[in-house]
Design a protein around this motif. Sequence first.
Motif, PDB file in Angstrom:
ATOM      1  N   LEU A  52     113.835  56.040   5.319  1.00 46.40           N
ATOM      2  CA  LEU A  52     113.440  54.637   5.453  1.00 46.40           C
ATOM      3  C   LEU A  52     111.975  54.417   5.089  1.00 46.40           C
ATOM      4  O   LEU A  52     111.633  53.419   4.441  1.00 46.40           O
ATOM      5  N   ILE A  53     111.085  55.323   5.514  1.00 47.61           N
ATOM      6  CA  ILE A  53     109.668  55.149   5.193  1.00 47.61           C
ATOM      7  C   ILE A  53     109.439  55.312   3.696  1.00 47.61           C
ATOM      8  O   ILE A  53     108.666  54.567   3.080  1.00 47.61           O
ATOM      9  N   THR A  54     110.107  56.265   3.081  1.00 47.01           N
ATOM     10  CA  THR A  54     109.988  56.456   1.640  1.00 47.01           C
ATOM     11  C   THR A  54     110.447  55.218   0.885  1.00 47.01           C
ATOM     12  O   THR A  54     109.799  54.768  -0.067  1.00 47.01           O
ATOM     13  N   MET A  55     111.549  54.639   1.313  1.00 48.81           N
ATOM     14  CA  MET A  55     112.154  53.516   0.598  1.00 48.81           C
ATOM     15  C   MET A  55     111.451  52.187   0.876  1.00 48.81           C
ATOM     16  O   MET A  55     111.203  51.400  -0.044  1.00 48.81           O
ATOM     17  N   LEU A  56     111.104  51.940   2.137  1.00 47.28           N
ATOM     18  CA  LEU A  56     110.633  50.609   2.529  1.00 47.28           C
ATOM     19  C   LEU A  56     109.118  50.537   2.751  1.00 47.28           C
ATOM     20  O   LEU A  56     108.569  49.443   2.889  1.00 47.28           O
ATOM     21  N   GLY A  57     108.455  51.686   2.768  1.00 45.42           N
ATOM     22  CA  GLY A  57     107.009  51.680   2.952  1.00 45.42           C
ATOM     23  C   GLY A  57     106.271  50.785   1.977  1.00 45.42           C
ATOM     24  O   GLY A  57     105.361  50.041   2.374  1.00 45.42           O
ATOM     25  N   PRO A  58     106.622  50.799   0.679  1.00 44.72           N
ATOM     26  CA  PRO A  58     105.902  49.940  -0.267  1.00 44.72           C
ATOM     27  C   PRO A  58     106.089  48.448  -0.012  1.00 44.72           C
ATOM     28  O   PRO A  58     105.297  47.640  -0.506  1.00 44.72           O
ATOM     29  N   LEU A  59     107.113  48.080   0.737  1.00 42.80           N
ATOM     30  CA  LEU A  59     107.383  46.658   0.979  1.00 42.80           C
ATOM     31  C   LEU A  59     106.700  46.133   2.236  1.00 42.80           C
ATOM     32  O   LEU A  59     106.161  45.027   2.248  1.00 42.80           O
ATOM     33  N   SER A  60     106.755  46.909   3.316  1.00 38.92           N
ATOM     34  CA  SER A  60     106.255  46.397   4.600  1.00 38.92           C
ATOM     35  C   SER A  60     105.312  47.346   5.321  1.00 38.92           C
ATOM     36  O   SER A  60     104.772  47.009   6.366  1.00 38.92           O
ATOM     37  N   GLY A  61     105.155  48.543   4.776  1.00 35.63           N
ATOM     38  CA  GLY A  61     104.452  49.582   5.508  1.00 35.63           C
ATOM     39  C   GLY A  61     105.388  50.428   6.343  1.00 35.63           C
ATOM     40  O   GLY A  61     105.002  51.462   6.870  1.00 35.63           O
ATOM     41  N   ALA A  62     106.650  49.976   6.468  1.00 38.00           N
ATOM     42  CA  ALA A  62     107.679  50.720   7.209  1.00 38.00           C
ATOM     43  C   ALA A  62     107.213  51.061   8.615  1.00 38.00           C
ATOM     44  O   ALA A  62     107.235  52.214   9.029  1.00 38.00           O
ATOM     45  N   HIS A  63     106.798  50.043   9.362  1.00 34.57           N
ATOM     46  CA  HIS A  63     106.364  50.269  10.735  1.00 34.57           C
ATOM     47  C   HIS A  63     107.558  50.529  11.647  1.00 34.57           C
ATOM     48  O   HIS A  63     107.591  51.521  12.374  1.00 34.57           O
ATOM     49  N   PHE A  64     108.495  49.601  11.689  1.00 38.05           N
ATOM     50  CA  PHE A  64     109.665  49.651  12.573  1.00 38.05           C
ATOM     51  C   PHE A  64     109.252  49.829  14.031  1.00 38.05           C
ATOM     52  O   PHE A  64     110.016  50.354  14.837  1.00 38.05           O
TER      53      PHE A  64
END
Length: 220
Positions: free
Chosen positions: A52-64
């Motif tokens: 999830l961090i690899t995929m979504l980090g560029p969009l939101s920072g992948a905080h969750f």
Amino acid sequence: MSRDVWAEAIGSFFLFCTVIGSGIMAERLAGGNAAVALLGNTAATGAMLFVLITMLGPLSGAHFNPAVTLVFRLHGDLSTSAALRLIAGQLAGGIPGIWAAHLMFAEPIFQLSNKVRSGTGQWAGEFIATFGLVFVILGTIRHRPQAVPASVALYIVAAYWFTSSTSFANPAITMARALSDTFAGIAPADTPAFIAAQLAGACVALVAGKAIFVPEDAAT
């Protein structure tokens, strides 16, 4: 919703679903061996975090994780409105992830946990777990940003085992896990102390990170 909020919502859905679903699966397959069940829960959570961090980090920072979002707000990387949007996305996506795990494993969808997680040792565990998580994020972003997915995933895998609380380290998932009377649940009455310890750990990590992970020009 903007793309960053969607990223936080979808990422939180899969992360929270993984924590609960893998806990149910692990407990059912472990035959009463809690150590084996925790190992299964740990491996699935770490693997999902990396993806999830690899995929979504560029969009939101992948905080969750509202504690991580709060740190970035206090650090000046987010506006208050942006931070609130991300936290709303985390809760809006994460709680249905809990219910989806219940649905897949034929559990009652709407539950409240009866699992007691309380006491000084567990609160200390949450403080240390969240301090370490935020410290890892700040340090890795500063020195090896490309390694953030692996660093966070591996830290959580380790923290499942070296902390007394099994490292919730996340106020949103703490609230969501109160809605699941399964292996990974927490009694609702125990959530405020966990969340207080998490937020305290995150804030202390921010102070430590600012002191240690300074830009090169400021350090010289």
